[in-house]
Design a protein around this motif. Structure first.
Motif, PDB file in Angstrom:
ATOM      1  N   LEU A  61     -13.582   0.063 -12.877  1.00  0.00           N
ATOM      2  CA  LEU A  61     -14.969   0.485 -13.083  1.00  0.00           C
ATOM      3  C   LEU A  61     -15.962  -0.434 -12.376  1.00  0.00           C
ATOM      4  O   LEU A  61     -17.102  -0.046 -12.124  1.00  0.00           O
ATOM      5  CB  LEU A  61     -15.286   0.544 -14.582  1.00  0.00           C
ATOM      6  N   VAL A  62     -15.513  -1.646 -12.057  1.00  0.00           N
ATOM      7  CA  VAL A  62     -16.355  -2.646 -11.411  1.00  0.00           C
ATOM      8  C   VAL A  62     -15.556  -3.286 -10.284  1.00  0.00           C
ATOM      9  O   VAL A  62     -14.369  -3.568 -10.453  1.00  0.00           O
ATOM     10  CB  VAL A  62     -16.782  -3.734 -12.429  1.00  0.00           C
ATOM     11  N   GLU A  63     -16.203  -3.490  -9.141  1.00  0.00           N
ATOM     12  CA  GLU A  63     -15.610  -4.277  -8.063  1.00  0.00           C
ATOM     13  C   GLU A  63     -16.248  -5.648  -8.094  1.00  0.00           C
ATOM     14  O   GLU A  63     -17.461  -5.769  -8.249  1.00  0.00           O
ATOM     15  CB  GLU A  63     -15.866  -3.616  -6.715  1.00  0.00           C
ATOM     16  N   ARG A  64     -15.408  -6.650  -7.944  1.00  0.00           N
ATOM     17  CA  ARG A  64     -15.903  -8.020  -8.060  1.00  0.00           C
ATOM     18  C   ARG A  64     -15.253  -8.874  -6.983  1.00  0.00           C
ATOM     19  O   ARG A  64     -14.034  -8.895  -6.847  1.00  0.00           O
ATOM     20  CB  ARG A  64     -15.556  -8.534  -9.454  1.00  0.00           C
ATOM     21  N   ASP A  65     -16.085  -9.562  -6.227  1.00  0.00           N
ATOM     22  CA  ASP A  65     -15.618 -10.546  -5.256  1.00  0.00           C
ATOM     23  C   ASP A  65     -16.244 -11.877  -5.642  1.00  0.00           C
ATOM     24  O   ASP A  65     -17.465 -11.971  -5.804  1.00  0.00           O
ATOM     25  CB  ASP A  65     -16.072 -10.182  -3.834  1.00  0.00           C
ATOM     26  N   ALA A  66     -15.429 -12.896  -5.794  1.00  0.00           N
ATOM     27  CA  ALA A  66     -15.938 -14.209  -6.180  1.00  0.00           C
ATOM     28  C   ALA A  66     -16.627 -14.881  -5.009  1.00  0.00           C
ATOM     29  O   ALA A  66     -16.185 -14.795  -3.870  1.00  0.00           O
ATOM     30  CB  ALA A  66     -14.807 -15.091  -6.686  1.00  0.00           C
ATOM     31  N   GLU A  67     -17.697 -15.548  -5.310  1.00  0.00           N
ATOM     32  CA  GLU A  67     -18.365 -16.412  -4.338  1.00  0.00           C
ATOM     33  C   GLU A  67     -17.662 -17.769  -4.394  1.00  0.00           C
ATOM     34  O   GLU A  67     -16.589 -17.888  -4.980  1.00  0.00           O
ATOM     35  CB  GLU A  67     -19.850 -16.557  -4.717  1.00  0.00           C
ATOM     36  N   ASP A  68     -18.258 -18.791  -3.834  1.00  0.00           N
ATOM     37  CA  ASP A  68     -17.666 -20.129  -3.869  1.00  0.00           C
ATOM     38  C   ASP A  68     -17.594 -20.677  -5.288  1.00  0.00           C
ATOM     39  O   ASP A  68     -16.733 -21.478  -5.601  1.00  0.00           O
ATOM     40  CB  ASP A  68     -18.473 -21.096  -2.994  1.00  0.00           C
ATOM     41  N   CYS A  69     -18.482 -20.248  -6.128  1.00  0.00           N
ATOM     42  CA  CYS A  69     -18.534 -20.690  -7.520  1.00  0.00           C
ATOM     43  C   CYS A  69     -17.964 -19.575  -8.400  1.00  0.00           C
ATOM     44  O   CYS A  69     -18.328 -18.416  -8.233  1.00  0.00           O
ATOM     45  CB  CYS A  69     -19.987 -20.982  -7.907  1.00  0.00           C
ATOM     46  N   PRO A  70     -17.071 -19.889  -9.342  1.00  0.00           N
ATOM     47  CA  PRO A  70     -16.458 -18.845 -10.165  1.00  0.00           C
ATOM     48  C   PRO A  70     -17.426 -18.146 -11.110  1.00  0.00           C
ATOM     49  O   PRO A  70     -17.075 -17.144 -11.723  1.00  0.00           O
ATOM     50  CB  PRO A  70     -15.372 -19.596 -10.940  1.00  0.00           C
ATOM     51  N   PHE A  71     -18.641 -18.651 -11.252  1.00  0.00           N
ATOM     52  CA  PHE A  71     -19.609 -18.031 -12.149  1.00  0.00           C
ATOM     53  C   PHE A  71     -20.522 -17.047 -11.438  1.00  0.00           C
ATOM     54  O   PHE A  71     -21.401 -16.461 -12.051  1.00  0.00           O
ATOM     55  CB  PHE A  71     -20.441 -19.106 -12.858  1.00  0.00           C
ATOM     56  N   PHE A  72     -20.353 -16.909 -10.127  1.00  0.00           N
ATOM     57  CA  PHE A  72     -21.142 -15.955  -9.362  1.00  0.00           C
ATOM     58  C   PHE A  72     -20.200 -14.950  -8.718  1.00  0.00           C
ATOM     59  O   PHE A  72     -19.191 -15.323  -8.139  1.00  0.00           O
ATOM     60  CB  PHE A  72     -21.965 -16.667  -8.273  1.00  0.00           C
ATOM     61  N   TRP A  73     -20.560 -13.677  -8.818  1.00  0.00           N
ATOM     62  CA  TRP A  73     -19.730 -12.616  -8.262  1.00  0.00           C
ATOM     63  C   TRP A  73     -20.579 -11.673  -7.447  1.00  0.00           C
ATOM     64  O   TRP A  73     -21.757 -11.507  -7.704  1.00  0.00           O
ATOM     65  CB  TRP A  73     -19.097 -11.773  -9.368  1.00  0.00           C
ATOM     66  N   ASN A  74     -19.965 -11.047  -6.487  1.00  0.00           N
ATOM     67  CA  ASN A  74     -20.552  -9.865  -5.869  1.00  0.00           C
ATOM     68  C   ASN A  74     -20.060  -8.711  -6.730  1.00  0.00           C
ATOM     69  O   ASN A  74     -18.902  -8.321  -6.654  1.00  0.00           O
ATOM     70  CB  ASN A  74     -20.074  -9.697  -4.431  1.00  0.00           C
ATOM     71  N   LEU A  75     -20.910  -8.235  -7.599  1.00  0.00           N
ATOM     72  CA  LEU A  75     -20.536  -7.196  -8.556  1.00  0.00           C
ATOM     73  C   LEU A  75     -21.192  -5.883  -8.202  1.00  0.00           C
ATOM     74  O   LEU A  75     -22.375  -5.846  -7.863  1.00  0.00           O
ATOM     75  CB  LEU A  75     -21.031  -7.563  -9.960  1.00  0.00           C
ATOM     76  N   GLN A  76     -20.427  -4.823  -8.308  1.00  0.00           N
ATOM     77  CA  GLN A  76     -21.010  -3.494  -8.197  1.00  0.00           C
ATOM     78  C   GLN A  76     -20.117  -2.521  -8.933  1.00  0.00           C
ATOM     79  O   GLN A  76     -18.917  -2.748  -9.084  1.00  0.00           O
ATOM     80  CB  GLN A  76     -21.204  -3.072  -6.757  1.00  0.00           C
ATOM     81  N   LEU A  77     -20.722  -1.451  -9.395  1.00  0.00           N
ATOM     82  CA  LEU A  77     -19.945  -0.419 -10.058  1.00  0.00           C
ATOM     83  C   LEU A  77     -19.194   0.393  -9.016  1.00  0.00           C
ATOM     84  O   LEU A  77     -19.714   0.658  -7.936  1.00  0.00           O
ATOM     85  CB  LEU A  77     -20.866   0.521 -10.850  1.00  0.00           C
ATOM     86  N   THR A  78     -17.997   0.772  -9.350  1.00  0.00           N
ATOM     87  CA  THR A  78     -17.255   1.709  -8.502  1.00  0.00           C
ATOM     88  C   THR A  78     -17.804   3.107  -8.791  1.00  0.00           C
ATOM     89  O   THR A  78     -18.618   3.297  -9.696  1.00  0.00           O
ATOM     90  CB  THR A  78     -15.758   1.673  -8.837  1.00  0.00           C
ATOM     91  N   ARG A  79     -17.349   4.073  -8.040  1.00  0.00           N
ATOM     92  CA  ARG A  79     -17.769   5.455  -8.304  1.00  0.00           C
ATOM     93  C   ARG A  79     -17.407   5.845  -9.739  1.00  0.00           C
ATOM     94  O   ARG A  79     -18.209   6.436 -10.450  1.00  0.00           O
ATOM     95  CB  ARG A  79     -17.115   6.412  -7.318  1.00  0.00           C
TER      96      ARG A  79
END
Length: 103
Positions: A61-79
């Motif tokens: 339901l969510v796509e998540r890519d970690a940035e350099d810090c584990p507390f920040f994500w590139n988050l977006q909802l999937t279709r």
């Protein structure tokens, strides 16, 4: 009552709140989203936020890519995530519209 309305969608109340928060907190200029920001927005702990995002990602339901810090994500909802969020919103909006009517 909200939990009962969301049950047919197999989504927990906290999961729905996180889906909504991701959409509300999105900014085109901002790539990463802080779990702290989501937790503060929803008044829940960072740990609960992390577990909830994990569960949403496992369900696709969510796509998540970690940035350099584990507390920040590139988050977006999937279709699928966006479709679920909209169905839940319709269920809850339909319920809310009945509050003003005589019983």
């Amino acid at each position: 009552r909200v939990r009962r309305l969301l049950a047919p969608e197999k989504v927990a109340f906290t999961q729905w709140l996180v889906l909504e928060a991701i959409v509300e907190l999105e900014h085109p200029e901002q790539l990463a989203m802080s779990q702290v920001l989501i937790a503060e927005r929803l008044n829940i702990s960072e740990r609960v936020t992390s577990y909830t995002v994990d569960a949403l990602a496992e369900r696709g339901l969510v796509e998540r890519d970690a940035e350099d810090c584990p507390f920040f994500w590139n988050l977006q909802l999937t279709r699928r995530g966006e479709e679920l969020r909209r169905r839940c919103r319709r269920r809850l909006d339909g319920c809310a519209s009945g509050f003003g009517e005589a019983a």
